[in-house]
Motif scaffolding. Structure first.
Motif, short mmCIF file in Angstrom:
data_model
loop_
_atom_site.label_atom_id
_atom_site.label_comp_id
_atom_site.label_asym_id
_atom_site.label_seq_id
_atom_site.Cartn_x
_atom_site.Cartn_y
_atom_site.Cartn_z
N GLY A 131 0.54 -1.41 0.17
CA GLY A 131 -0.23 0.34 0.15
C GLY A 131 0.13 1.05 0.14
N TYR A 132 0.82 2.56 0.74
CA TYR A 132 1.36 3.55 0.48
C TYR A 132 1.75 3.48 2.07
CZ TYR A 132 2.17 8.67 0.43
OH TYR A 132 2.74 9.47 0.60
N GLY A 133 3.37 3.84 2.37
CA GLY A 133 4.72 3.97 2.75
C GLY A 133 5.33 5.25 2.89
N GLY B 134 20.44 6.92 5.24
CA GLY B 134 19.97 8.56 4.99
C GLY B 134 18.54 8.47 4.35
N GLN B 135 18.49 7.04 2.87
CA GLN B 135 18.71 7.62 1.86
C GLN B 135 16.70 7.97 2.66
OE1 GLN B 135 19.24 5.51 -0.94
NE2 GLN B 135 20.79 5.95 -2.00
N LYS B 136 15.23 7.93 1.85
CA LYS B 136 13.73 8.04 2.08
C LYS B 136 13.41 7.80 1.27
CE LYS B 136 10.66 10.92 3.94
NZ LYS B 136 9.67 12.53 4.07
N TYR B 137 12.75 7.35 1.37
CA TYR B 137 11.16 6.66 -0.04
C TYR B 137 9.37 7.09 0.83
CZ TYR B 137 8.05 3.78 -3.16
OH TYR B 137 7.10 3.75 -3.49
N GLU B 138 8.91 7.42 -0.61
CA GLU B 138 7.28 7.54 -0.30
C GLU B 138 6.92 7.31 -0.70
OE1 GLU B 138 4.25 10.96 2.12
OE2 GLU B 138 6.26 12.47 1.31
N GLY B 139 6.47 6.96 -1.14
CA GLY B 139 4.74 5.81 -2.05
C GLY B 139 4.82 4.86 -1.37
N GLN B 140 4.31 4.39 -2.70
CA GLN B 140 3.41 2.62 -2.91
C GLN B 140 4.70 1.60 -2.89
OE1 GLN B 140 1.36 3.38 -7.04
NE2 GLN B 140 -0.25 3.45 -5.89
N TRP B 141 4.16 0.86 -2.70
CA TRP B 141 4.34 -0.24 -2.24
C TRP B 141 3.67 -2.02 -2.27
CZ3 TRP B 141 9.16 -0.58 0.30
CH2 TRP B 141 10.16 0.54 0.88
N ALA B 142 4.42 -3.08 -2.70
CA ALA B 142 3.32 -3.99 -3.10
C ALA B 142 4.73 -5.16 -2.76
CB ALA B 142 3.21 -4.51 -4.38
N ASN B 143 4.66 -6.31 -2.07
CA ASN B 143 4.98 -7.53 -1.73
C ASN B 143 5.95 -7.09 -0.64
OD1 ASN B 143 5.18 -10.17 -1.78
ND2 ASN B 143 6.30 -10.23 -3.07
N GLY B 144 6.06 -6.22 -0.01
CA GLY B 144 7.27 -5.77 0.24
C GLY B 144 8.01 -5.34 -0.20
N MET B 145 8.68 -4.34 -1.09
CA MET B 145 8.63 -4.21 -2.42
C MET B 145 8.73 -2.45 -3.38
SD MET B 145 11.39 -7.00 -4.00
CE MET B 145 9.58 -7.66 -5.26
N ARG B 146 9.03 -1.82 -3.43
CA ARG B 146 8.33 -0.32 -4.25
C ARG B 146 8.11 -0.77 -5.40
NH1 ARG B 146 14.24 2.51 -3.01
NH2 ARG B 146 14.76 0.36 -3.41
N ASN B 147 6.43 -0.83 -4.73
CA ASN B 147 6.22 -0.97 -6.85
C ASN B 147 4.55 0.05 -7.00
OD1 ASN B 147 6.54 -3.59 -8.24
ND2 ASN B 147 7.17 -4.62 -6.14
#
Length: 404
Positions: free
Chosen positions: A90-92, A99-112
């Motif tokens: 989902g969203y996380g 130190g990197q930061k990711y904001e967005g959609q996830w699926a199956n434990g990975m950025r998708n």
């Protein structure tokens, strides 16, 4: 002799009675349910699903020079967002140990899906936006924009983390490239507009100018149109497109020279162009991406024919390749076919090595190129090779397309 009577022990009688009770419980359907282990209950409670607060991961212990733990830990990670079946979904928002930061959609434990990646910059670790766009399995995929450290930025298509497809790259020095990309490099047709006014428009291969192209020199107002190889002009026509501003005044005439004319200029130019193409044939045959050689419809038709004669290991013999070329409308002698195989990096004999489907496509592309050179007015109209007219029957065997 007196008979011996076996008397069961007390323990044996007790086990016998318990077995009888269990059998009776099963028969009556009154056996007590099996108690679930305590660890399984706790594990189920720990399964993350739905919206969760911030979850932290402790970093690894730092080991000193003596091999013992120093008591300090590396920077950990954190995630706040949605979960499903104990995986990020989902969203996380994830903050990584580096130190990197990711904001967005996830699926199956990975950025998708769609998401934005920030990276720390300088000693203050201030976050700088690096990439905005599509993701697939933790890699940049789809449409996206990447802002590089040196001021460059790319906007276009990505495949498995690399620039691939159509895209625009603005360089730090002001140059601008608009065109095709393959595996992270400029490959295909594209235009490079340089900050000083120069402009190249033509074909690229492995990040270099390769093939037909034109270059406009802003300072002199001249244009070169011709064949390029390894990023350099090799053969073509060099003309004055715009008046040279440095020669605004007339140049005084000091002597009169007789006009010099080149005999058979068209033939000389064509010979020079063909010489460059032949010299680069092997390199281009091996390095050109397959999607530039054929469209999807042609690849599908050729693949169907290839599967009709392929061996168990997915290859075909040179003699089978010769037969497929014959069905395409061109009779290819075996010596010539072996020469074409050598051009694509496969030094073959009549007995092998065998060709894969990609190697088969590259041989067909070479044959089509030779036919086009021999008949520039339209070689597909006189019964010779045309990959778009490669038919296969219901069993996958090639035929000439006529009613059977």
């Amino acid at each position: 002799m007196a008979a011996t009577t076996m008397i069961p022990s007390q323990k044996g009688l007790h086990m016998f009675e318990m077995a009888g009770e269990e059998a009776e419980d099963r028969r009556l359907g009154t056996m007590r349910p099996k108690v679930e282990p305590l660890w399984r209950k706790h594990d189920a409670k720990a399964m993350k699903s739905g919206q969760r607060g911030t979850i932290y991961w402790v970093g690894k212990s730092i080991i000193g020079e003596d091999g013992a733990k120093t008591g300090d830990c590396e920077k950990g990670a954190s995630y706040q967002g949605e979960w499903h079946n104990n995986k990020k979904n989902g969203y996380g928002v994830q903050v990584f140990p580096n130190g990197q930061k990711y904001e967005g959609q996830w699926a199956n434990g990975m950025r998708n899906g769609e998401g934005t990646l920030w990276v720390p910059l300088g000693k203050a670790k201030k976050l700088r936006k690096l990439y905005v766009g599509g993701w697939k399995d933790d890699r940049r995929h789809g449409r996206g924009t990447c802002f590089f450290k040196d001021g460059q930025f790319f906007q276009g298509d990505w495949t498995e983390g690399k620039m691939h497809g159509q895209g625009t790259l603005r360089y730090g020095n002001g140059d601008l490239y608009i065109g095709e990309w393959h595996d992270g490099m400029r490959s295909g047709q594209g235009t490079l507009n340089k900050a000083n006014g120069d402009c190249y428009e033509g074909y690229w291969l492995n990040d270099k100018r390769e093939g037909s192209g034109s270059f406009f020199y802003a300072e002199s107002g001249k244009v070169f149109v011709g064949e390029w190889a390894n990023d350099l002009p090799k053969a073509g026509v060099y003309t004055q497109a715009n008046p040279n501003p440095d020669q605004a005044t007339l140049v005084p005439t000091t002597s009169v020279l007789p006009p010099v004319m080149l005999a058979l200029p068209a033939e000389v130019l064509e010979g020079a162009l063909n010489a460059v193409r032949n010299a680069r044939k092997s390199f281009r045959a091996q390095a050109t991406p397959v999607p530039r050689l054929f469209d999807q419809e042609e690849i599908f038709a050729l693949e169907s024919a290839f599967k009709g004669v392929q061996r168990a290991d997915g290859t075909i013999r040179p003699v089978d390749l010769q037969g497929l070329c014959s069905h395409l409308g061109t009779e290819v002698a075996m010596p010539r076919l072996l020469q074409l195989l050598a051009h694509i990096g496969l030094p073959a004999t009549e007995d092998g090595p065998n060709a894969t489907f990609e190697q088969f496509l590259r041989v067909i592309a070479l044959l089509l190129d030779e036919e086009a050179t021999a008949n520039p007015m339209g070689y597909s109209q006189d019964g010779t090779m045309d990959a778009s007219e490669f038919y296969v029957d219901e069993e996958g065997m090639p035929y000439d397309g006529e009613d059977m």
